[in-house]
Structures are given as C-alpha cells and as structure tokens.
Write a protein that holds these residues in place. Structure first.
Motif, PDB file in Angstrom:
ATOM      1  N   ASP A 116      38.156  62.029  55.090  1.00 48.11           N
ATOM      2  CA  ASP A 116      39.132  61.058  54.573  1.00 48.11           C
ATOM      3  C   ASP A 116      40.232  60.865  55.608  1.00 48.11           C
ATOM      4  O   ASP A 116      40.883  61.837  56.020  1.00 48.11           O
ATOM      5  N   ARG A 117      40.429  59.614  56.045  1.00 48.24           N
ATOM      6  CA  ARG A 117      41.473  59.332  57.032  1.00 48.24           C
ATOM      7  C   ARG A 117      42.519  58.362  56.487  1.00 48.24           C
ATOM      8  O   ARG A 117      43.154  57.629  57.249  1.00 48.24           O
ATOM      9  N   SER A 118      42.722  58.399  55.173  1.00 49.59           N
ATOM     10  CA  SER A 118      43.710  57.487  54.591  1.00 49.59           C
ATOM     11  C   SER A 118      45.125  57.817  55.059  1.00 49.59           C
ATOM     12  O   SER A 118      45.953  56.914  55.213  1.00 49.59           O
ATOM     13  N   CYS A 175      33.196  48.095  58.698  1.00 57.08           N
ATOM     14  CA  CYS A 175      33.550  49.160  57.747  1.00 57.08           C
ATOM     15  C   CYS A 175      33.431  50.528  58.418  1.00 57.08           C
ATOM     16  O   CYS A 175      32.349  50.926  58.853  1.00 57.08           O
ATOM     17  N   ASN A 176      34.540  51.217  58.540  1.00 55.57           N
ATOM     18  CA  ASN A 176      34.606  52.517  59.218  1.00 55.57           C
ATOM     19  C   ASN A 176      35.870  53.226  58.767  1.00 55.57           C
ATOM     20  O   ASN A 176      36.804  52.588  58.284  1.00 55.57           O
ATOM     21  N   PRO A 177      35.936  54.529  58.932  1.00 54.94           N
ATOM     22  CA  PRO A 177      37.065  55.264  58.343  1.00 54.94           C
ATOM     23  C   PRO A 177      38.367  55.154  59.122  1.00 54.94           C
ATOM     24  O   PRO A 177      39.418  55.542  58.601  1.00 54.94           O
ATOM     25  N   GLY A 178      38.311  54.646  60.361  1.00 55.97           N
ATOM     26  CA  GLY A 178      39.509  54.659  61.184  1.00 55.97           C
ATOM     27  C   GLY A 178      40.244  53.332  61.171  1.00 55.97           C
ATOM     28  O   GLY A 178      41.347  53.221  60.642  1.00 55.97           O
ATOM     29  N   TYR A 185      44.426  51.000  52.213  1.00 56.15           N
ATOM     30  CA  TYR A 185      43.446  51.439  53.232  1.00 56.15           C
ATOM     31  C   TYR A 185      42.123  50.692  53.066  1.00 56.15           C
ATOM     32  O   TYR A 185      41.481  50.331  54.048  1.00 56.15           O
ATOM     33  N   VAL A 216      38.552  45.679  48.791  1.00 52.96           N
ATOM     34  CA  VAL A 216      37.436  46.335  48.098  1.00 52.96           C
ATOM     35  C   VAL A 216      37.856  46.641  46.662  1.00 52.96           C
ATOM     36  O   VAL A 216      38.930  47.202  46.445  1.00 52.96           O
ATOM     37  N   TYR A 236      38.677  50.493  56.773  1.00 50.32           N
ATOM     38  CA  TYR A 236      37.780  50.999  55.728  1.00 50.32           C
ATOM     39  C   TYR A 236      37.655  49.944  54.622  1.00 50.32           C
ATOM     40  O   TYR A 236      37.776  50.219  53.450  1.00 50.32           O
ATOM     41  N   SER A 237      37.428  48.719  55.041  1.00 48.93           N
ATOM     42  CA  SER A 237      37.098  47.651  54.096  1.00 48.93           C
ATOM     43  C   SER A 237      35.654  47.246  54.300  1.00 48.93           C
ATOM     44  O   SER A 237      35.241  46.940  55.411  1.00 48.93           O
ATOM     45  N   SER A 238      34.899  47.235  53.223  1.00 45.19           N
ATOM     46  CA  SER A 238      33.512  46.787  53.252  1.00 45.19           C
ATOM     47  C   SER A 238      33.385  45.362  52.736  1.00 45.19           C
ATOM     48  O   SER A 238      32.279  44.904  52.478  1.00 45.19           O
ATOM     49  N   ALA A 242      41.461  47.626  51.904  1.00 43.61           N
ATOM     50  CA  ALA A 242      41.864  46.267  51.542  1.00 43.61           C
ATOM     51  C   ALA A 242      40.662  45.401  51.181  1.00 43.61           C
ATOM     52  O   ALA A 242      39.654  45.382  51.892  1.00 43.61           O
TER      53      ALA A 242
END
Lengths: 398, 398
Positions: free
Chosen positions: A85-87, A319-322, B386, B390, A325-327, B388
C-alpha cells in the motif's frame, strides 16, 4: 442461437464506413449508429450490426433500455501485479514530496514477499474492478519483481488473465544493483529475457518495455534502453517504451526509430519528438496516461497538438501503486477532454480503437469481431466525460 | 438487538476527542481509530464506538474485511430535479463555448414538460446513484421550474426523498421575465415564497437560495439577491447563496452579512471576501464545488488559502445538468486534493462534518448519532483521492 441486442440509443462501431452519416465529426470518427441493434452469436462473435428497424429476427432478445453501447475499453498500459500500500506516499506527494521513481522499491519489496496466491487474488480483483468500469481488454506488465524468478512469476500470473503481457524487468534498477547498473542490464537482456522466451518468443510475454527516463536515477538512459529494446526485439518480442514522463529525453525518438508499438506518457515533448511520432503514424502509437499527471500533479501532455500533428494517440490508465492507482478509463477520458483538449469522440477512440492497435488488435464492432462491449447508463458516449467520476459504464456480460 | 461491525481497519469518527491519538494532523482532525468496531442498534443509531479489542458482545456481528469506514458523505448542494439532456452543451463548452448560465433555460423547458412521475423517477435514480457512491444525505434545490406551480412541484418531489430542500426560484430570471426582472423578483419574494411557506415556514423548503452573479445576464445582482434573501429570512427559511462563481461579486460578503448557512462556489474571491468568510466562521460555511470548475474549465478556488485563513470549508457536488453533471463526492475530494491544495483529511472532513454543519447537522460517528455510514474498499480514506475515478466507496446498508 443468436442474441439480438435492442434498445441501443447510440452505438459506437469505431468503423467510420458503418456510421449512419451524421455531419458531426466525432460521430463520423466513431462510426456512430443511432437507434441501433446488434446480433451476437452464442460464442460471443458479432454477427450483425445496423439500424434497429432493419434488425433480423433471432430466438433471443435483450433490450438495453435506451443506453449507449461502445467497444469495451482496451487498457493498454497497466502494472497490476503488485502487493503493498503506497497511499501515504500519494498523500505526501500531494503536499509537496516530488516523484522520482524511488517508491517503486517499496512495491518491489512487498511484491517479492507476497505469495503466488496473494498476487493472483490481487490481480483478479483489479481486473474485475476494471471490467466493472468498462474495460474488457487489459495489458499487464511485470516490473515489481526485478529478479529472474520474481519477474517470471509476475508474468505467469498476468498471463493467467490476459494474453497481453509485457516483460518490464527494466522498470527500475533494483537497489541491489545500484552500484552496478550494467550488470542489471546484462541480467535483463541475458538470463531474464532467455527465461521469458524459453518456451517460445511470446509464450509468456507479448512485449518488452523499458522505463527510459534520464531524469530518474532509478530508471534507464537512452543507451541502456536501446540495448534492452534491441535484445527484446531480437528475441521476438514486440516493443513498448515508457518515455518522456518526467522531462525531455530520448524515449520517444528511440521508440519511433525501433518501431515500438507504443511509447507511453509523452508528457514532455519537443518538436522533434512530435515530428518523429507523426512520421511513425500507423506503426508507433503515443499512449497518453493522464491519470498519472493527475496523481503526480504534473503538467498534462498536449493531446490536441499531437492529434493535430497527425500522431496516433491512445489513452490508458497506467494503473499502478505509485504514480496512478486509478483503473478508471472513464476518468482518463474525462481528463483527456478537460485537460488535454481532446474531444469526447477522440478520447473514446483513443481508449478503444487506438489503444487496441497498440496491442495488435482490431476494436471495431463489426461482423466477425468478438463482442467485447461496454454499456453506458446514458444515451450517449458524451456522458463519459460529462458525468466525470460517476460509475456509469460497465463491461456488457452476454 | 444490536449489530457489531468488526473488521474496520480505519474508522473516521469526525470527533477529534475520540481519535486514538495519532500524531498525524489529518488523523487528529478526523478522529481516526484504527482496528475499530462499532455497535449499531436495530433502529440505526450508533450505540458504541471504539477499539475492536474493547468491543462489547452483541447478538449479531458483521465483518467488514479490513475496510475503512467513514461518515456518509453529506452532499449539501445539488440540483437533482430536472429533465432533459445537456451533454451536447458540455461537449461544445469543452471546445470553447463559454458558460454564462443561459443553458439553464433548456433544463427549465424540459423540466416543465416532464410529468410528476418522470421527475420523481429521475430524482430517485440520482439519489440511488449517489448512495452507491457513499452519499447518505443530500440537499436538493428547486430552480428548473421558475413558475409558482413548477417550483412547488419540484420542492414536493425533492421533499419526498430529503428533508434538506432549498427553494431556488431565484436560479435565473426566466425568459418570459427577461424584460421585467423586477416583476420576477416580486414573484419569487411574493406569491412563490408565500406558497412555499403556506403550510409552515419549513414545511416544503428548509432554505432559500439565490444565484447572485453580476457576470451573468441571467442571474441576480447584489441588490436583487439581498431582497430575495431578506424575504426568505423573514419567512423563516435558512439562507444559502450561489456566490462569486463566474467572477468577483457581492455574493460572498452578502451571505456573511446576512448569516447564510453557506455560500457556494467561492471561485473568485478577493481579500475582503476571505476576511468576511473567516470572520463568519462558525456561522457561514464556504462550500467549494470543484466538479464545476472541472466541467466548465474554470480556475479552481484556493481551498488551501481559505483553510489557512480560518474559513470553514465544505465540499459538495453541485450535481446539475449544466455546469457539473457529476454526483461523485469522491471525485470532488480528489479534485480538492489535486487542484485546491487540501489534504485528503481536510477534503473528507469538508465533505462530511462541514457540509453537514451547513445543513444544521452533526455528522460525527458517536453514540446517539444516526449510523449514516459509508464503507471504502480499501484500508484507509486516503484511497478516496489516491484511487481517483474508481468507485470504491458506497453507503453502508445495515
């Protein structure tokens, strides 16, 4: 037994020859048919497309209640195989901590520590989340393993859910190679690439990718990127490039020169980059990832100028954690319209037809094509940007 | 019979005294408890809040699987009672047609033409869409009727779904009064207001609102707005104001002077406006509506500066067919963080505690409070910005 879909207020076919002749340039680009119908075979192939009042009889019918139907989104740039988790890193960046790619190491550590089943569950949940937002085709990169075994594992897990896998051993130089970058490039282009292609060139990965970014100490410069891409090409992989994300650089021109299917980000371009992309039209797509600019508070690339210059412009989520993180492809479309000067029609075309082309796919709705469809709870695709942030589109389950 | 909710990775109570003492200023503002539990009575009242390992025994339990729980969003500014489609106006605006409020007449015509049942179904669908995105309390304005009968009808339909109705006969001057604005102000402050309050001051509307905007030929200037607000106040309604949306103007200072509960938009403020808002702290809230700036390509208000100046800042959607057909509070939160310099915690607080206050509500999660909750498919509220775009948050059905 075929299924007739009716009640389609607006159908985007992505086939200009199939549109019903509206003067609107967006409708022409998208090959829009109003009051349309579709016939789909029971094995999911489109059999007939046209005006509702000309539709053939079929055994089964389904009324979509005046909704718009579009080709399912093709998300041609994602990094779904990761744990952790990188929030908090995101929150810190929003209050001023700059992004330089260093946080990737956090995901690498968490991904290496996760079990196969944990990673598989995370990927499945992300793909399901994307499908619930209208994405029917997804590309997935490795790149949070960065050891031979962990990269192979990431690709195997990705391949379980998509044919469009990309080997991104060259995501960043892992910490353990920080003092010997050349050894890591040797590992990627030697043992890793050999293992990826051991069962045939595209048995595990369709493409190879590299984060070409001289502005990050963690990423690869132009010479390193060339070495990696040429090795991948020689091994039979298609090429993709992360280029010109954090500043000007050689990524875009290198991608065009080597015939990459796509060069992604394209945030910082000079005139020579745009000329190279325009000259590469039909071969190399510029894939814009505006969710990244949103989530890193970067300036946006000028999508309008690229299209006007004749560049093939695609949209994807990254879409990636850094950095994003929007899909959500609808979110990317809304940003393309608000921030990059693209019309709603251009943005939809970019997220379907052009992104598909960058994966070697044809994403028209036409007889003989797979019925990869999405349905919008609205009468027009215009609502994708008009209703920014609202979940109104989903993959159509047949 | 009470229900124990467990598996709450993070609980936002909006009660700083209840937080578990984290040093993080955002967690302190939100009164965050990690690894929390909640007990809710079968009539929907919070009975107990605290750490999971101190939770009392109950007959029923429900495990939320490591998700974050927050107070349901309070959307304190919406225009949900309308018919018609203005997506083409949005698309035209994105390619350069400026917004001046004139398009409201399109919605007025469509709304007047719709049947009661059509309007009722549209409102119900929009409220359900909002609930699916985490909004548990909604304010709804009239303002697309602009005749006595049509304004009353809009308020009646709104009142069927919320107590928080606002009489906005003074949305714009309707076309039929364009040559006699004073007669329309007389209608609003006379027969319309009399009818709205005929069964008791707040039988049909809780508040009165006015679109105070000298930069629009369709809206009301400062003198007209004062006349309307003073009439509403004399009739026993709370006051709300649309102010300083399209340019500098008297709306914000007027709202503060008259003790309005909220002044909304606040896009173009000068130092005197900010000082007035800061002095009105505890009485008048500045409700920012960043979805409007997104959907009209306007500059954003400086939320950071307002908070630093001591202003009470709320967030709402302004869901409406013209300037922002987004009902997504998570989207507003993401914009507040990306574009207005607010921290994720400040944005969440603004969309719950402060927006609630502007409706005369208390939106803490505490014993005795109604269990108006939302649940996030993530371990922290940070994911709202984070991730956005989704759809990860929804109202919690108990």
């Amino acid at each position: 037994m075929s299924l007739l879909l009716t009640g389609i207020a607006e159908l985007t076919t992505n086939d200009p020859a199939r549109g019903d002749g509206h003067a609107d340039p967006g409708d022409a680009l998208l090959g829009v048919i109003r009051d349309a119908a579709l016939v789909v075979s029971d094995d999911g192939v489109v059999e007939w497309v046209g005006a509702a009042d000309e539709a053939p009889d079929t055994d089964h019918r389904r009324d979509l209640g005046g909704r718009a139907v579009i080709p399912g989104f093709v998300d041609s740039h994602t990094h779904l195989v990761f744990a952790g988790d990188r929030s908090a890193e995101f929150a810190a960046r929003m209050t001023g901590t700059p992004y330089d790619g260093g946080g990737i190491a956090v995901s690498v550590a968490a991904t290496r520590a996760a079990s196969d089943d944990e990673l598989r569950a995370l990927v499945a949940a992300r793909v399901a989340e994307m499908r619930a937002q209208g994405t029917t085709t997804v590309e997935i990169k490795s790149g949070y393993g960065l050891t031979l075994d962990d990269e192979l594992r990431s690709l195997r897990i990705a391949r379980e859910v998509t044919a469009h896998t990309t080997f991104l051993g060259a995501h960043v130089v892992p910490r353990e190679y920080a003092s010997d970058r050349a050894a890591y490039v040797d590992l990627v282009t030697g043992p890793m690439l050999d293992a990826v292609t051991a069962d045939g060139p595209t048995a595990l990965a369709e493409s190879i990718d590299v984060f070409c970014e001289p502005h990050s100490a963690h990423a690869f410069d132009g010479d390193e990127a060339r070495t990696i891409l040429e090795a991948g090409r020689a091994a039979g992989l298609a090429l993709r490039v992360h280029g010109n994300q954090l500043g000007p650089g050689p990524g875009v021109r290198l991608a065009c020169e080597l015939g990459a299917r796509s060069v992604d980000h394209c945030t910082f371009l000079d005139d020579a980059d745009v000329e190279a992309l325009a000259a590469a039209r039909g071969a190399t797509v510029a894939t814009l990832l505006p969710g990244v600019e949103f989530s890193t508070r970067s300036p946006y690339p000028d999508g309008r100028a690229l299209i006007d210059a004749g560049v093939d412009v695609a949209l994807a989520s990254d879409c990636n954690p850094g950095t994003c993180y929007s899909s959500s492809i609808p979110f990317a479309i809304a940003l393309a319209v608000r921030e990059m000067g693209m019309t709603p029609a251009e943005a939809l075309h970019a997220a379907t037809a052009v992104s598909a082309r960058s994966l070697g796919l044809d994403r028209r709705i036409a007889p003989g094509q797979p019925a990869e469809l999405a349905v919008i709870d609205a009468p027009s695709h215009l609502h994708l940007a008009y209703r920014a942030g609202v979940p109104i589109v989903r993959a159509l389950d047949l």
